[in-house]
Design a protein around this motif. Structure first.
Motif, PDB file in Angstrom:
ATOM      1  N   MET A 202       0.819  -1.203   0.000  1.00 39.40           N
ATOM      2  CA  MET A 202       0.000   0.000   0.000  1.00 39.40           C
ATOM      3  C   MET A 202       0.857   1.259   0.000  1.00 39.40           C
ATOM      4  O   MET A 202       1.820   1.380   0.768  1.00 39.40           O
ATOM      5  N   SER A 203       0.526   2.203  -0.873  1.00 38.97           N
ATOM      6  CA  SER A 203       1.235   3.466  -0.938  1.00 38.97           C
ATOM      7  C   SER A 203       0.984   4.280   0.327  1.00 38.97           C
ATOM      8  O   SER A 203      -0.150   4.384   0.805  1.00 38.97           O
ATOM      9  N   GLU A 204       2.040   4.876   0.860  1.00 39.81           N
ATOM     10  CA  GLU A 204       1.900   5.709   2.052  1.00 39.81           C
ATOM     11  C   GLU A 204       1.400   7.109   1.711  1.00 39.81           C
ATOM     12  O   GLU A 204       0.902   7.824   2.578  1.00 39.81           O
ATOM     13  N   GLU A 205       1.523   7.506   0.449  1.00 39.51           N
ATOM     14  CA  GLU A 205       1.094   8.838   0.022  1.00 39.51           C
ATOM     15  C   GLU A 205      -0.222   8.825  -0.735  1.00 39.51           C
ATOM     16  O   GLU A 205      -0.982   9.785  -0.680  1.00 39.51           O
ATOM     17  N   ALA A 206      -0.482   7.748  -1.471  1.00 36.85           N
ATOM     18  CA  ALA A 206      -1.609   7.727  -2.397  1.00 36.85           C
ATOM     19  C   ALA A 206      -2.693   6.733  -1.986  1.00 36.85           C
ATOM     20  O   ALA A 206      -3.454   6.265  -2.830  1.00 36.85           O
ATOM     21  N   ASN A 207      -2.765   6.441  -0.700  1.00 39.94           N
ATOM     22  CA  ASN A 207      -3.796   5.515  -0.229  1.00 39.94           C
ATOM     23  C   ASN A 207      -4.045   5.747   1.254  1.00 39.94           C
ATOM     24  O   ASN A 207      -3.247   6.406   1.939  1.00 39.94           O
ATOM     25  N   GLU A 208      -5.142   5.199   1.731  1.00 37.52           N
ATOM     26  CA  GLU A 208      -5.490   5.247   3.148  1.00 37.52           C
ATOM     27  C   GLU A 208      -6.047   3.888   3.552  1.00 37.52           C
ATOM     28  O   GLU A 208      -6.776   3.255   2.772  1.00 37.52           O
ATOM     29  N   VAL A 209      -5.691   3.439   4.733  1.00 39.88           N
ATOM     30  CA  VAL A 209      -6.088   2.106   5.189  1.00 39.88           C
ATOM     31  C   VAL A 209      -7.601   1.936   5.144  1.00 39.88           C
ATOM     32  O   VAL A 209      -8.125   0.963   4.587  1.00 39.88           O
ATOM     33  N   ALA A 210      -8.337   2.875   5.719  1.00 42.57           N
ATOM     34  CA  ALA A 210      -9.796   2.762   5.774  1.00 42.57           C
ATOM     35  C   ALA A 210     -10.401   2.755   4.379  1.00 42.57           C
ATOM     36  O   ALA A 210     -11.352   2.010   4.102  1.00 42.57           O
ATOM     37  N   LEU A 211      -9.853   3.577   3.497  1.00 42.24           N
ATOM     38  CA  LEU A 211     -10.366   3.651   2.129  1.00 42.24           C
ATOM     39  C   LEU A 211     -10.119   2.353   1.382  1.00 42.24           C
ATOM     40  O   LEU A 211     -11.009   1.836   0.684  1.00 42.24           O
ATOM     41  N   ALA A 212      -8.921   1.817   1.511  1.00 40.36           N
ATOM     42  CA  ALA A 212      -8.599   0.557   0.841  1.00 40.36           C
ATOM     43  C   ALA A 212      -9.513  -0.566   1.327  1.00 40.36           C
ATOM     44  O   ALA A 212     -10.076  -1.331   0.537  1.00 40.36           O
ATOM     45  N   LEU A 213      -9.672  -0.667   2.634  1.00 40.93           N
ATOM     46  CA  LEU A 213     -10.513  -1.726   3.195  1.00 40.93           C
ATOM     47  C   LEU A 213     -11.966  -1.588   2.757  1.00 40.93           C
ATOM     48  O   LEU A 213     -12.597  -2.567   2.346  1.00 40.93           O
ATOM     49  N   SER A 214     -12.499  -0.384   2.832  1.00 41.56           N
ATOM     50  CA  SER A 214     -13.901  -0.197   2.480  1.00 41.56           C
ATOM     51  C   SER A 214     -14.147  -0.475   1.006  1.00 41.56           C
ATOM     52  O   SER A 214     -15.164  -1.088   0.633  1.00 41.56           O
ATOM     53  N   THR A 215     -13.212  -0.054   0.149  1.00 40.94           N
ATOM     54  CA  THR A 215     -13.361  -0.273  -1.289  1.00 40.94           C
ATOM     55  C   THR A 215     -13.357  -1.754  -1.614  1.00 40.94           C
ATOM     56  O   THR A 215     -14.215  -2.260  -2.352  1.00 40.94           O
ATOM     57  N   LEU A 219     -16.624  -4.606  -2.655  1.00 45.05           N
ATOM     58  CA  LEU A 219     -16.615  -5.383  -3.888  1.00 45.05           C
ATOM     59  C   LEU A 219     -16.625  -6.888  -3.619  1.00 45.05           C
ATOM     60  O   LEU A 219     -17.250  -7.656  -4.344  1.00 45.05           O
ATOM     61  N   VAL A 220     -15.933  -7.299  -2.582  1.00 44.63           N
ATOM     62  CA  VAL A 220     -15.880  -8.728  -2.261  1.00 44.63           C
ATOM     63  C   VAL A 220     -17.163  -9.189  -1.576  1.00 44.63           C
ATOM     64  O   VAL A 220     -17.671 -10.283  -1.848  1.00 44.63           O
ATOM     65  N   ASP A 221     -17.676  -8.370  -0.662  1.00 41.61           N
ATOM     66  CA  ASP A 221     -18.975  -8.609  -0.019  1.00 41.61           C
ATOM     67  C   ASP A 221     -19.076 -10.012   0.564  1.00 41.61           C
ATOM     68  O   ASP A 221     -19.947 -10.810   0.204  1.00 41.61           O
ATOM     69  N   ASN A 222     -18.154 -10.320   1.483  1.00 42.15           N
ATOM     70  CA  ASN A 222     -18.165 -11.613   2.156  1.00 42.15           C
ATOM     71  C   ASN A 222     -17.810 -11.395   3.617  1.00 42.15           C
ATOM     72  O   ASN A 222     -16.655 -11.145   3.967  1.00 42.15           O
ATOM     73  N   GLU A 223     -18.795 -11.497   4.482  1.00 41.96           N
ATOM     74  CA  GLU A 223     -18.612 -11.184   5.902  1.00 41.96           C
ATOM     75  C   GLU A 223     -17.845 -12.256   6.647  1.00 41.96           C
ATOM     76  O   GLU A 223     -17.459 -12.058   7.806  1.00 41.96           O
ATOM     77  N   HIS A 224     -17.589 -13.392   6.020  1.00 40.80           N
ATOM     78  CA  HIS A 224     -16.889 -14.484   6.699  1.00 40.80           C
ATOM     79  C   HIS A 224     -15.371 -14.413   6.520  1.00 40.80           C
ATOM     80  O   HIS A 224     -14.641 -15.206   7.106  1.00 40.80           O
ATOM     81  N   ILE A 225     -14.900 -13.468   5.708  1.00 42.36           N
ATOM     82  CA  ILE A 225     -13.471 -13.336   5.450  1.00 42.36           C
ATOM     83  C   ILE A 225     -12.876 -12.276   6.367  1.00 42.36           C
ATOM     84  O   ILE A 225     -13.465 -11.211   6.581  1.00 42.36           O
ATOM     85  N   ASP A 226     -11.713 -12.566   6.912  1.00 45.61           N
ATOM     86  CA  ASP A 226     -10.983 -11.617   7.745  1.00 45.61           C
ATOM     87  C   ASP A 226     -10.108 -10.746   6.849  1.00 45.61           C
ATOM     88  O   ASP A 226      -9.222 -11.249   6.157  1.00 45.61           O
ATOM     89  N   PHE A 227     -10.353  -9.440   6.843  1.00 45.58           N
ATOM     90  CA  PHE A 227      -9.584  -8.501   6.023  1.00 45.58           C
ATOM     91  C   PHE A 227      -8.565  -7.758   6.881  1.00 45.58           C
ATOM     92  O   PHE A 227      -8.879  -7.325   7.987  1.00 45.58           O
ATOM     93  N   ASN A 228      -7.342  -7.599   6.339  1.00 40.80           N
ATOM     94  CA  ASN A 228      -6.293  -6.851   7.021  1.00 40.80           C
ATOM     95  C   ASN A 228      -5.492  -6.059   6.002  1.00 40.80           C
ATOM     96  O   ASN A 228      -5.580  -6.304   4.793  1.00 40.80           O
ATOM     97  N   VAL A 229      -4.688  -5.135   6.496  1.00 42.59           N
ATOM     98  CA  VAL A 229      -3.796  -4.342   5.651  1.00 42.59           C
ATOM     99  C   VAL A 229      -2.374  -4.496   6.162  1.00 42.59           C
ATOM    100  O   VAL A 229      -2.108  -4.296   7.355  1.00 42.59           O
ATOM    101  N   ALA A 230      -1.455  -4.864   5.288  1.00 40.52           N
ATOM    102  CA  ALA A 230      -0.043  -4.965   5.657  1.00 40.52           C
ATOM    103  C   ALA A 230       0.568  -3.570   5.655  1.00 40.52           C
ATOM    104  O   ALA A 230       0.330  -2.775   4.740  1.00 40.52           O
ATOM    105  N   LYS A 231       1.367  -3.274   6.658  1.00 44.25           N
ATOM    106  CA  LYS A 231       2.017  -1.974   6.778  1.00 44.25           C
ATOM    107  C   LYS A 231       3.465  -2.062   6.281  1.00 44.25           C
ATOM    108  O   LYS A 231       4.054  -3.140   6.213  1.00 44.25           O
ATOM    109  N   GLN A 232       4.035  -0.885   5.990  1.00 43.20           N
ATOM    110  CA  GLN A 232       5.394  -0.860   5.472  1.00 43.20           C
ATOM    111  C   GLN A 232       6.396  -1.448   6.470  1.00 43.20           C
ATOM    112  O   GLN A 232       7.201  -2.313   6.117  1.00 43.20           O
ATOM    113  N   PHE A 233       6.359  -1.011   7.692  1.00 45.91           N
ATOM    114  CA  PHE A 233       7.321  -1.480   8.678  1.00 45.91           C
ATOM    115  C   PHE A 233       6.588  -1.948   9.951  1.00 45.91           C
ATOM    116  O   PHE A 233       6.664  -1.331  10.991  1.00 45.91           O
TER     117      PHE A 233
END
Length: 240
Positions: A202-215, A219-233
């Motif tokens: 994920m870009s640190e300048e051109a993205n946001e965690v909440a925005l990426a997750l919500s988007t 689209l996936v629309d599956n409540e049984h899947i655990d979603f996470n975001v990997a961070k740079q460090f």
């Protein structure tokens, strides 16, 4: 199977996949100091990695290759050390792992993503690609775990101070997946087997965690899947 993401982003990438006592590492970017610190936190050393899988030869994925000479090296591109050549769509084995590389679309001569199966579960790891071919969806369907690039939001990207040439590269077919593109791909490949999705690189300048997750979640629309975001460090743990 379990995985540990040590770093994910333009400043370095590294991920460990472990099963039945065998450890694979995908890419080895960042610095020696950073990797040493992260290894210490998970009570490991460089020598504990049994095999190193390189996705492509950009330095944020290969900068610490020299510290893994005791590991078996696999790479689609030329290394200065002894390695086994990876060819897209030609599966290979390491220990009990079946590994299937698929071709990615990036601004480098040879680049791949990996589908890794330990006989019980399957993990898909794909970053640094401008798009994913429809042909490849058949190989990607039904994995237990997905670590997939969700690099940027196009509007946020265009608002950055980056040169237009860089913006155009990122948006191109040999650049990086946007949040929406990642979500559309995932919507076509997840099924009842899928347990976890990690949005990566994920870009640190051109993205946001909440925005990426919500988007992506919309689209996936599956409540049984655990979603996470990997961070740079930042360490991230997943799998069983």
């Amino acid at each position: 199977m379990k995985y540990t993401i040590l770093a994910s982003g333009s400043k370095g990438n590294a991920c460990i996949v472990e099963s039945q006592g065998v450890r694979l590492m995908i890419d080895c970017g960042t610095t020696k100091k950073y990797l040493t610190q992260r290894f210490a936190e998970i009570d490991m050393n460089f020598s504990d990695i049994d095999a190193l899988l390189i996705t492509h030869d950009h330095t944020d994925h290969t900068s610490q290759v020299k510290h893994f000479q005791e590991s078996t090296l696999f790479s689609p591109s030329i290394l200065n050390w002894e390695y086994q050549h990876v060819i897209p769509y030609e599966s290979f084995k390491f220990a009990h792992f079946d590994i299937f590389p698929i071709k990615t679309s990036h601004d480098v001569q040879d680049s791949v993503g990996y589908i890794i199966c330990d006989g019980y579960e399957t993990l898909v790891y794909i970053t640094d690609t401008g798009y994913i071919r429809d042909y490849d969806l058949q190989f990607l369907k039904g994995a237990d775990y997905y670590i997939l690039e969700s690099n940027h939001d196009p509007e946020l990207l265009m608002q950055t101070r980056r040169p237009y040439s860089i913006k155009r590269r990122i948006l191109s077919d040999t650049g990086h997946l946007s949040n929406e593109e990642a979500g559309l791909v995932l919507s076509k490949i997840v099924d009842a087997n899928t347990k976890e999705i990690v949005l990566a690189h994920m870009s640190e300048e051109a993205n946001e965690v909440a925005l990426a997750l919500s988007t992506v979640q919309e689209l996936v629309d599956n409540e049984h899947i655990d979603f996470n975001v990997a961070k740079q460090f930042e360490l991230m743990f997943g799998g069983n």
